[in-house]
Design a protein around this motif. Sequence first.
Motif, PDB file in Angstrom:
ATOM      1  N   ASP A  18       0.811  -1.635  -0.241  1.00 56.32           N
ATOM      2  CA  ASP A  18       0.014  -0.537  -0.051  1.00 56.32           C
ATOM      3  C   ASP A  18       1.231   1.486   0.357  1.00 56.32           C
ATOM      4  OD1 ASP A  18       0.593  -0.819   2.939  1.00 56.32           O
ATOM      5  OD2 ASP A  18      -0.442  -0.270   3.780  1.00 56.32           O
ATOM      6  N   TRP A  27       4.583   6.280  -3.442  1.00 54.66           N
ATOM      7  CA  TRP A  27       3.558   5.977  -4.339  1.00 54.66           C
ATOM      8  C   TRP A  27       2.275   5.334  -3.256  1.00 54.66           C
ATOM      9  CZ3 TRP A  27       7.937   6.885  -6.174  1.00 54.66           C
ATOM     10  CH2 TRP A  27       8.101   7.488  -7.421  1.00 54.66           C
ATOM     11  N   VAL A  29      -1.291   3.928  -2.005  1.00 49.64           N
ATOM     12  CA  VAL A  29      -2.846   3.291  -2.383  1.00 49.64           C
ATOM     13  C   VAL A  29      -3.518   3.118  -0.898  1.00 49.64           C
ATOM     14  CG1 VAL A  29      -2.685   1.056  -2.885  1.00 49.64           C
ATOM     15  CG2 VAL A  29      -4.351   1.765  -3.564  1.00 49.64           C
ATOM     16  N   GLU A 118     -11.985   4.233  -3.792  1.00 49.25           N
ATOM     17  CA  GLU A 118     -10.191   3.905  -3.869  1.00 49.25           C
ATOM     18  C   GLU A 118      -9.487   4.923  -4.197  1.00 49.25           C
ATOM     19  OE1 GLU A 118      -6.883   0.457  -5.169  1.00 49.25           O
ATOM     20  OE2 GLU A 118      -9.293   0.097  -5.751  1.00 49.25           O
ATOM     21  N   THR A 120      -5.403   6.356  -4.991  1.00 52.43           N
ATOM     22  CA  THR A 120      -3.856   5.857  -4.742  1.00 52.43           C
ATOM     23  C   THR A 120      -3.758   7.115  -5.047  1.00 52.43           C
ATOM     24  OG1 THR A 120      -4.210   6.306  -6.929  1.00 52.43           O
ATOM     25  CG2 THR A 120      -4.380   4.624  -6.305  1.00 52.43           C
TER      26      THR A 120
END
Length: 126
Positions: A18, A27, A29, A118, A120
């Motif tokens: 994640d 990065w 999510v 969701e 990101t």
Amino acid sequence: MIERIETGIAPSSAPINDAVRAGKHLWLVAIAEDPVSGEIVAGGIEEQTRRCLDNLQIALEAAGGTLRNLVMVQIFLVDSADAPGMNAVYREYLTVQPYPVRATVVVKELLAKKLRIEITATAVLD
């Protein structure tokens, strides 16, 4: 060199992370999964958005950052009617300029059927 950030949210047995870091870049999510129970949170878009943003905050803190380090956020919704509720919660968390660049996309479905959202994101750490 890519480094996995241990957040305690993503299951270690799954072939996913994640949060990963490469240098100063991060990065991330986040889904609406309770990090203790591993279950998708009950409720509507407001509850799921809050859980996503809380999970994003946990991951950022594990890497030594905060929401202020975000430079790009991508939000995936399964229903465009959820946008006002998502935006209301998003405004509670991201309150200081400069805001990260953001894209919001409506998709047919997300992998976990109970998910309505969701997120990101990309962050740059100091």
